[in-house]
Write a protein that holds these residues in place. Structure first.
Motif, PDB file in Angstrom:
ATOM      1  N   ILE A 236     -10.865  36.561 -26.465  1.00 55.70           N
ATOM      2  CA  ILE A 236     -11.827  37.235 -27.336  1.00 55.70           C
ATOM      3  C   ILE A 236     -11.179  38.454 -27.992  1.00 55.70           C
ATOM      4  N   THR A 237     -11.342  38.536 -29.317  1.00 53.48           N
ATOM      5  CA  THR A 237     -10.865  39.678 -30.087  1.00 53.48           C
ATOM      6  C   THR A 237     -12.012  40.173 -30.970  1.00 53.48           C
ATOM      7  N   LYS A 238     -11.726  41.180 -31.770  1.00 58.28           N
ATOM      8  CA  LYS A 238     -12.726  41.666 -32.727  1.00 58.28           C
ATOM      9  C   LYS A 238     -13.058  40.609 -33.767  1.00 58.28           C
ATOM     10  N   LYS A 239     -12.167  39.652 -33.963  1.00 58.02           N
ATOM     11  CA  LYS A 239     -12.378  38.597 -34.953  1.00 58.02           C
ATOM     12  C   LYS A 239     -13.173  37.412 -34.405  1.00 58.02           C
ATOM     13  N   THR A 240     -13.389  37.353 -33.092  1.00 57.72           N
ATOM     14  CA  THR A 240     -14.090  36.232 -32.480  1.00 57.72           C
ATOM     15  C   THR A 240     -15.555  36.240 -32.903  1.00 57.72           C
ATOM     16  N   LYS A 241     -15.997  35.149 -33.529  1.00 60.02           N
ATOM     17  CA  LYS A 241     -17.376  35.058 -34.003  1.00 60.02           C
ATOM     18  C   LYS A 241     -18.153  33.908 -33.381  1.00 60.02           C
ATOM     19  N   ALA A 242     -17.438  32.963 -32.741  1.00 62.15           N
ATOM     20  CA  ALA A 242     -18.137  31.815 -32.164  1.00 62.15           C
ATOM     21  C   ALA A 242     -17.268  31.139 -31.115  1.00 62.15           C
ATOM     22  N   LEU A 243     -17.947  30.386 -30.286  1.00 61.12           N
ATOM     23  CA  LEU A 243     -17.320  29.525 -29.289  1.00 61.12           C
ATOM     24  C   LEU A 243     -17.888  28.129 -29.531  1.00 61.12           C
TER      25      LEU A 243
ATOM     26  N   LEU B 271     -21.366  36.075 -22.305  1.00 64.62           N
ATOM     27  CA  LEU B 271     -20.302  36.629 -23.145  1.00 64.62           C
ATOM     28  C   LEU B 271     -20.852  37.223 -24.439  1.00 64.62           C
ATOM     29  N   ASP B 272     -22.078  36.900 -24.773  1.00 70.55           N
ATOM     30  CA  ASP B 272     -22.744  37.423 -25.962  1.00 70.55           C
ATOM     31  C   ASP B 272     -22.013  37.057 -27.256  1.00 70.55           C
ATOM     32  N   ILE B 273     -21.478  35.843 -27.286  1.00 74.95           N
ATOM     33  CA  ILE B 273     -20.852  35.281 -28.482  1.00 74.95           C
ATOM     34  C   ILE B 273     -21.681  34.059 -28.868  1.00 74.95           C
ATOM     35  N   PRO B 274     -22.043  33.908 -30.136  1.00 77.08           N
ATOM     36  CA  PRO B 274     -22.775  32.700 -30.524  1.00 77.08           C
ATOM     37  C   PRO B 274     -21.992  31.442 -30.150  1.00 77.08           C
ATOM     38  N   VAL B 275     -22.708  30.456 -29.650  1.00 72.42           N
ATOM     39  CA  VAL B 275     -22.089  29.202 -29.235  1.00 72.42           C
ATOM     40  C   VAL B 275     -22.604  28.072 -30.117  1.00 72.42           C
ATOM     41  N   ILE B 276     -21.665  27.264 -30.592  1.00 73.59           N
ATOM     42  CA  ILE B 276     -21.988  26.007 -31.262  1.00 73.59           C
ATOM     43  C   ILE B 276     -21.742  24.935 -30.217  1.00 73.59           C
TER      44      ILE B 276
ATOM     45  N   LEU C 230     -28.814  25.393 -25.257  1.00 70.80           N
ATOM     46  CA  LEU C 230     -30.033  26.082 -25.696  1.00 70.80           C
ATOM     47  C   LEU C 230     -30.844  26.591 -24.500  1.00 70.80           C
ATOM     48  N   SER C 231     -30.638  26.012 -23.338  1.00 71.21           N
ATOM     49  CA  SER C 231     -31.327  26.467 -22.129  1.00 71.21           C
ATOM     50  C   SER C 231     -30.788  27.790 -21.613  1.00 71.21           C
ATOM     51  N   PHE C 232     -29.628  28.189 -22.102  1.00 65.73           N
ATOM     52  CA  PHE C 232     -28.963  29.378 -21.577  1.00 65.73           C
ATOM     53  C   PHE C 232     -28.915  30.548 -22.561  1.00 65.73           C
ATOM     54  N   SER C 233     -29.079  30.270 -23.848  1.00 68.93           N
ATOM     55  CA  SER C 233     -28.928  31.329 -24.840  1.00 68.93           C
ATOM     56  C   SER C 233     -29.763  31.052 -26.078  1.00 68.93           C
ATOM     57  N   LYS C 234     -30.291  32.113 -26.642  1.00 71.50           N
ATOM     58  CA  LYS C 234     -31.011  32.011 -27.912  1.00 71.50           C
ATOM     59  C   LYS C 234     -30.058  32.179 -29.092  1.00 71.50           C
ATOM     60  N   LYS C 235     -28.823  32.597 -28.822  1.00 79.83           N
ATOM     61  CA  LYS C 235     -27.804  32.739 -29.860  1.00 79.83           C
ATOM     62  C   LYS C 235     -26.910  31.503 -29.859  1.00 79.83           C
ATOM     63  N   ALA C 236     -27.539  30.350 -30.062  1.00 77.78           N
ATOM     64  CA  ALA C 236     -26.789  29.105 -29.984  1.00 77.78           C
ATOM     65  C   ALA C 236     -27.266  28.124 -31.044  1.00 77.78           C
ATOM     66  N   ILE C 237     -26.355  27.255 -31.401  1.00 79.31           N
ATOM     67  CA  ILE C 237     -26.635  26.147 -32.306  1.00 79.31           C
ATOM     68  C   ILE C 237     -26.312  24.878 -31.534  1.00 79.31           C
ATOM     69  N   ALA C 238     -27.231  23.934 -31.500  1.00 77.13           N
ATOM     70  CA  ALA C 238     -26.981  22.644 -30.861  1.00 77.13           C
ATOM     71  C   ALA C 238     -26.898  21.577 -31.950  1.00 77.13           C
TER      72      ALA C 238
END
Length: 179
Positions: A79-86, A110-115, A133-141
């Motif tokens: 993870i760096t400052k440039k990391t925007k997604a996992l 980790l508070d990083i959006p997950v695809i 989606l069961s674990f985070s609201k900052k996610a795309i399935a």
């Protein structure tokens, strides 16, 4: 596939296959020049789609000794400052591993959006996978019908996003898929 969370129709976008939805998801949350963490190995198109969207893939090695489960510390080290997604895929193409619930909880922290590419979720015959989606609201399935219903040529997929992300997703989709 049971997502284990309440999903409203306003969170769902249907399109012609999942590849375009993966591309749109990356465009939505990973600006040009940013980084998207993916596994190594992974589905071969992930790296290409990330690059096509103008982001850079960052690989986290999966090891047989760890049962091909992601190691949270390995991800933290990438993870760096440039990391925007996992970008994850469980059950995973090409090795078939299903990520554990403990791992999914750790990824959410980790508070990083997950695809989360969940195209093989209905094809797990042992422990059923759990949607990210069961674990985070900052996610795309991302899911589709081609694998489970043996409709590989029909190219019908859907994406589930947080409600507040859908207007941007719809605009991207409308302008790229117009005909």
């Amino acid at each position: 596939f049971d997502y284990g969370v309440e999903i409203s129709p306003e969170q769902i976008l249907v399109s012609n296959g999942t590849s375009i939805l993966l591309y749109l998801s990356i465009l939505l949350i990973a600006p040009i020049g940013s980084e998207v963490i993916i596994t190594d190995p992974c589905y071969s198109c992930y790296e290409k789609v990330i690059r096509l969207a103008g982001a850079n893939p960052v690989f986290v090695k999966l090891n047989e000794e760890k049962g091909f489960q992601l190691d949270i510390n390995d991800i933290k080290n990438k993870i760096t400052k440039k990391t925007k997604a996992l970008l994850i895929n469980s059950p995973m193409n090409p090795i078939g591993v299903v990520f554990s619930s403990e791992l999914m909880k750790g990824l959410a922290e980790l508070d990083i959006p997950v695809i989360s590419d969940e195209i093989y979720a209905d094809l797990s015959y042992e422990d059923p996978p759990t949607s990210f989606l069961s674990f985070s609201k900052k996610a795309i399935a991302i899911n589709g019908f081609s694998k489970y219903y043996a409709m590989t040529g029909w190219r019908l997929g859907y994406v589930i996003t947080p409600k507040e992300w859908m207007p941007a997703m719809e605009r991207l989709h409308q302008n790229l898929m117009i005909s």
